[in-house]
Structure formats: structure tokens, C-alpha cells
Design a protein around this motif. Sequence first.
Motif, PDB file in Angstrom:
ATOM      1  N   LYS A 121    -102.880  30.729  47.196  1.00 55.23           N
ATOM      2  CA  LYS A 121    -101.615  30.349  47.816  1.00 55.23           C
ATOM      3  C   LYS A 121    -101.041  29.088  47.152  1.00 55.23           C
ATOM      4  O   LYS A 121     -99.842  29.022  46.849  1.00 55.23           O
ATOM      5  CB  LYS A 121    -101.872  30.090  49.309  1.00 55.23           C
ATOM      6  CG  LYS A 121    -100.658  30.251  50.173  1.00 55.23           C
ATOM      7  CD  LYS A 121    -101.047  30.206  51.643  1.00 55.23           C
ATOM      8  CE  LYS A 121     -99.832  29.778  52.445  1.00 55.23           C
ATOM      9  NZ  LYS A 121    -100.185  29.441  53.824  1.00 55.23           N
ATOM     10  N   GLN A 122    -101.925  28.125  46.894  1.00 56.72           N
ATOM     11  CA  GLN A 122    -101.480  26.894  46.228  1.00 56.72           C
ATOM     12  C   GLN A 122    -101.005  27.183  44.811  1.00 56.72           C
ATOM     13  O   GLN A 122    -100.019  26.610  44.350  1.00 56.72           O
ATOM     14  CB  GLN A 122    -102.635  25.886  46.185  1.00 56.72           C
ATOM     15  CG  GLN A 122    -102.973  25.284  47.533  1.00 56.72           C
ATOM     16  CD  GLN A 122    -104.263  24.465  47.448  1.00 56.72           C
ATOM     17  OE1 GLN A 122    -105.295  24.955  46.973  1.00 56.72           O
ATOM     18  NE2 GLN A 122    -104.216  23.231  47.905  1.00 56.72           N
TER      19      GLN A 122
ATOM     20  N   ALA B 162     -99.745  30.029  43.695  1.00 56.47           N
ATOM     21  CA  ALA B 162     -98.459  30.733  43.760  1.00 56.47           C
ATOM     22  C   ALA B 162     -97.335  29.724  44.010  1.00 56.47           C
ATOM     23  O   ALA B 162     -96.273  29.786  43.396  1.00 56.47           O
ATOM     24  CB  ALA B 162     -98.491  31.790  44.858  1.00 56.47           C
ATOM     25  N   ARG B 163     -97.611  28.756  44.877  1.00 51.50           N
ATOM     26  CA  ARG B 163     -96.602  27.763  45.218  1.00 51.50           C
ATOM     27  C   ARG B 163     -96.272  26.876  44.018  1.00 51.50           C
ATOM     28  O   ARG B 163     -95.109  26.616  43.713  1.00 51.50           O
ATOM     29  CB  ARG B 163     -97.103  26.908  46.383  1.00 51.50           C
ATOM     30  CG  ARG B 163     -96.077  25.926  46.856  1.00 51.50           C
ATOM     31  CD  ARG B 163     -96.600  25.067  48.003  1.00 51.50           C
ATOM     32  NE  ARG B 163     -95.943  23.764  47.962  1.00 51.50           N
ATOM     33  CZ  ARG B 163     -94.668  23.568  48.280  1.00 51.50           C
ATOM     34  NH1 ARG B 163     -93.929  24.568  48.701  1.00 51.50           N
ATOM     35  NH2 ARG B 163     -94.130  22.375  48.175  1.00 51.50           N
ATOM     36  N   GLN B 164     -97.322  26.443  43.317  1.00 54.01           N
ATOM     37  CA  GLN B 164     -97.080  25.573  42.169  1.00 54.01           C
ATOM     38  C   GLN B 164     -96.338  26.328  41.066  1.00 54.01           C
ATOM     39  O   GLN B 164     -95.452  25.789  40.410  1.00 54.01           O
ATOM     40  CB  GLN B 164     -98.405  24.973  41.681  1.00 54.01           C
ATOM     41  CG  GLN B 164     -99.030  25.624  40.499  1.00 54.01           C
ATOM     42  CD  GLN B 164     -99.024  24.668  39.315  1.00 54.01           C
ATOM     43  OE1 GLN B 164     -98.726  23.493  39.445  1.00 54.01           O
ATOM     44  NE2 GLN B 164     -99.305  25.175  38.161  1.00 54.01           N
ATOM     45  N   HIS B 165     -96.672  27.606  40.921  1.00 48.41           N
ATOM     46  CA  HIS B 165     -96.023  28.426  39.917  1.00 48.41           C
ATOM     47  C   HIS B 165     -94.527  28.570  40.215  1.00 48.41           C
ATOM     48  O   HIS B 165     -93.687  28.521  39.330  1.00 48.41           O
ATOM     49  CB  HIS B 165     -96.694  29.796  39.886  1.00 48.41           C
ATOM     50  CG  HIS B 165     -96.405  30.537  38.639  1.00 48.41           C
ATOM     51  ND1 HIS B 165     -97.007  30.230  37.450  1.00 48.41           N
ATOM     52  CD2 HIS B 165     -95.548  31.527  38.373  1.00 48.41           C
ATOM     53  CE1 HIS B 165     -96.520  31.012  36.515  1.00 48.41           C
ATOM     54  NE2 HIS B 165     -95.629  31.803  37.051  1.00 48.41           N
ATOM     55  N   ARG B 166     -94.242  28.728  41.494  1.00 49.21           N
ATOM     56  CA  ARG B 166     -92.869  28.924  41.958  1.00 49.21           C
ATOM     57  C   ARG B 166     -92.025  27.665  41.825  1.00 49.21           C
ATOM     58  O   ARG B 166     -90.873  27.724  41.447  1.00 49.21           O
ATOM     59  CB  ARG B 166     -92.941  29.264  43.444  1.00 49.21           C
ATOM     60  CG  ARG B 166     -92.227  30.489  43.820  1.00 49.21           C
ATOM     61  CD  ARG B 166     -92.535  30.931  45.227  1.00 49.21           C
ATOM     62  NE  ARG B 166     -92.860  29.892  46.156  1.00 49.21           N
ATOM     63  CZ  ARG B 166     -93.908  29.941  46.977  1.00 49.21           C
ATOM     64  NH1 ARG B 166     -94.714  30.972  46.951  1.00 49.21           N
ATOM     65  NH2 ARG B 166     -94.134  28.968  47.829  1.00 49.21           N
ATOM     66  N   THR B 167     -92.621  26.530  42.174  1.00 49.96           N
ATOM     67  CA  THR B 167     -91.790  25.345  42.337  1.00 49.96           C
ATOM     68  C   THR B 167     -91.808  24.420  41.125  1.00 49.96           C
ATOM     69  O   THR B 167     -90.871  23.661  40.925  1.00 49.96           O
ATOM     70  CB  THR B 167     -92.245  24.531  43.558  1.00 49.96           C
ATOM     71  OG1 THR B 167     -93.633  24.217  43.393  1.00 49.96           O
ATOM     72  CG2 THR B 167     -92.055  25.331  44.828  1.00 49.96           C
ATOM     73  N   ARG B 168     -92.873  24.457  40.339  1.00 50.81           N
ATOM     74  CA  ARG B 168     -92.991  23.454  39.286  1.00 50.81           C
ATOM     75  C   ARG B 168     -92.854  24.012  37.884  1.00 50.81           C
ATOM     76  O   ARG B 168     -92.670  23.234  36.949  1.00 50.81           O
ATOM     77  CB  ARG B 168     -94.370  22.784  39.375  1.00 50.81           C
ATOM     78  CG  ARG B 168     -94.575  22.015  40.629  1.00 50.81           C
ATOM     79  CD  ARG B 168     -96.010  21.560  40.671  1.00 50.81           C
ATOM     80  NE  ARG B 168     -96.199  20.455  41.578  1.00 50.81           N
ATOM     81  CZ  ARG B 168     -97.357  19.797  41.703  1.00 50.81           C
ATOM     82  NH1 ARG B 168     -98.393  20.148  40.970  1.00 50.81           N
ATOM     83  NH2 ARG B 168     -97.460  18.818  42.542  1.00 50.81           N
TER      84      ARG B 168
ATOM     85  N   GLN C 152     -86.422  33.434  43.319  1.00 53.37           N
ATOM     86  CA  GLN C 152     -86.197  32.743  44.596  1.00 53.37           C
ATOM     87  C   GLN C 152     -86.623  33.589  45.784  1.00 53.37           C
ATOM     88  O   GLN C 152     -86.862  33.060  46.870  1.00 53.37           O
ATOM     89  CB  GLN C 152     -84.723  32.390  44.761  1.00 53.37           C
ATOM     90  CG  GLN C 152     -84.170  31.526  43.662  1.00 53.37           C
ATOM     91  CD  GLN C 152     -82.672  31.397  43.812  1.00 53.37           C
ATOM     92  OE1 GLN C 152     -82.163  30.404  44.268  1.00 53.37           O
ATOM     93  NE2 GLN C 152     -81.952  32.444  43.460  1.00 53.37           N
TER      94      GLN C 152
ATOM     95  N   SER D  72     -89.706  32.475  47.078  1.00 51.82           N
ATOM     96  CA  SER D  72     -89.677  31.151  47.683  1.00 51.82           C
ATOM     97  C   SER D  72     -89.108  31.200  49.101  1.00 51.82           C
ATOM     98  O   SER D  72     -88.936  30.158  49.731  1.00 51.82           O
ATOM     99  CB  SER D  72     -88.823  30.197  46.845  1.00 51.82           C
ATOM    100  OG  SER D  72     -89.244  30.225  45.513  1.00 51.82           O
TER     101      SER D  72
ATOM    102  N   ASN E  97     -85.471  28.092  39.995  1.00 51.60           N
ATOM    103  CA  ASN E  97     -86.133  27.294  41.035  1.00 51.60           C
ATOM    104  C   ASN E  97     -86.250  25.819  40.667  1.00 51.60           C
ATOM    105  O   ASN E  97     -86.999  25.077  41.293  1.00 51.60           O
ATOM    106  CB  ASN E  97     -87.534  27.849  41.324  1.00 51.60           C
ATOM    107  CG  ASN E  97     -87.484  29.111  42.171  1.00 51.60           C
ATOM    108  OD1 ASN E  97     -86.572  29.289  42.974  1.00 51.60           O
ATOM    109  ND2 ASN E  97     -88.459  29.987  41.976  1.00 51.60           N
TER     110      ASN E  97
END
Length: 262
Positions: A80-81, A83-89, A113, A116, A163
Amino acid sequence: MAKSVVIKCQNVKKVFSHGSVSAEVLHGISLEVYSGEYVILFGPSGCGKSTLLNIIAGLETVTAGSVMIRRDDITKFNEKQLARQHRTRIGMVFQQFNLIRTLNVIDNIALPQVFSGINLKRRMRRAEHLLEIFGFQKYRNYNPNELSGGQQQRVAIARALVNNPWIMLIDEPTGNLDSKAAEDVMQLIRQLNEKSKRTILLVTHNPDYVTHPHRVLYMKDGQITRQVVNRPISDDIVVNDENDEALLRAAALSSIKDSPGG
Ligand SMILES: Nc1ncnc2c1ncn2[C@@H]1O[C@H](COP(=O)(O)OP(=O)(O)O)[C@@H](O)[C@H]1O
Ligand SMILES: [Mg+2]
């Protein structure tokens, strides 16, 4: 102002195993990339460039070593972390463009998006905005296969920016392009660093580009063998949400201006 480290790999090793056969393709890679820096990872085909880039992106696991993105060791992240880092950073760009053939240009740009959890109206507003910044309004409803390779790669770059990532990881972006289109795409990438202040790590085996970035890391047989510093990073690199749009616009527009072929 001290340079701040955005990507830091320490002694990264990667072994691929298939049944009883295993091969170590990265032999303990250590590197740092600074905020606002443009770095090229240069080396022959098969030396491990894509594997390293995918590890930094969190798409591939390490066998040993650590990968820090800012303060986080992503090798310790759960799914989950990651996926989040991939999406936002992180914004990624690939040789094959990887556009979805059944979606038109605007929907391709808007797509990241969805993951996200951004609502449809905001997704479309942001995608339309990028379309305009890239001067691509007339291709809004085209399908990827109706565009040239260079145009497809520009759409892929717009999608990678949707993003607002800190870091662009770019793998052989011109491998499928003729030389004019390749030059245009490389110009856009340079502008994204120079004007929009994106931190960029780009992988290539093409020696024509080694003068573009701040620094070149030469890679051979799973190791970084030397580095060449072309020029220092300027100290005035501050990206925040307020100036982000303006910087992005300046980058995309100047690359369009410099390459009338589009
Ligand atoms: N999923 C995989 N399984 C086994 N071997 C792999 C895999 N991915 C890459 N390799 C091997 O790792 C080495 C480095 O590959 P790669 O990172 O793609 O190199 P480059 O991007 O520099 O061309 C090559 O020998 C390749 O065959
Ligand atoms: Mg590769």
C-alpha cells in the motif's frame, strides 16, 4: 544552501532466480540524486539500468541494500505504501510509451489520477490543463495509434506529470523514435528539469545525450564504474504548489517553441 538528497541507493544488489538458475545483475549499486538534478544512467544494453530504475520506482524488489526516497526506505514499504509513493512522488516514462490503446489522449493523461481517488471532474480539469500546456488540444480525442511516436511519447510525459510528481524516472524514452522526434522529446525533458525543476533520472544507451544532464553515471555489468559532472546544480531550486503550474507551463511551452515539428 545544502543540496538535498532525493534518491539514495546503498549497496543495492539484485539476483534474478528461475528454478535452480540464478544470476546477480546488480552487484552493490550506490548512488545519490539531488533535488532538482538531472542525472543520466548510461550503459550498454543488459548492464542492469532498467532493473535499477524499476527498483527505485518500487516496481521491483531488491535482494539486498536500501533505497531511500527522501527520508523513506522504500525497500521496507508494504504494498500500500509502495502504491502510494508511486502515485504521488514518481512519474515514469518508458521506451514503449505504454499508452492504453483503447483510451483517447485525454483519458490516457487523466488515468493515473483514478488510482489516487480524485473525482472525475477534477481529473478531467487537470488533464485538460496539461493538454493545453503541452499544446495538444487538437489531439484530445485521438487514439494513441493515430499519433506519431514522438507525439505518443509527449502524451506519455504529460500523463507522467498528471499527479505532480517530484521525481521523473525515464527509461530509454527515444528508443522507438526517429532522430528528429527523439531530439524534440529530449528537449522537452531538459526543459522539465531546467524550467519546471523536476528531478530526473534517465536511463539510456545513447551517447548523444551525455552532455544534457548535470551528471552522468556510467554503468557496466551491474556496477557504476565512474561518473562525470557536466555542471553544478543551481542553488535556487524551490518547487512548491504555487509555482508548480507556472514552471510546468514554461517548460512545456519553450519545448514546443524550440521544436516546431511537434
Ligand atoms: N525478470 C527478469 N528475470 C531474469 N533476468 C532478468 C529479468 N529482468 C532483467 N533480467 C536480466 O538482467 C540483466 C539486466 O537487464 P536490464 O536491467 O533490463 O538491462 P538494461 O536496461 O541495461 O538493458 C540482463 O541480463 C537481463 O537479461
Ligand atoms: Mg533497459
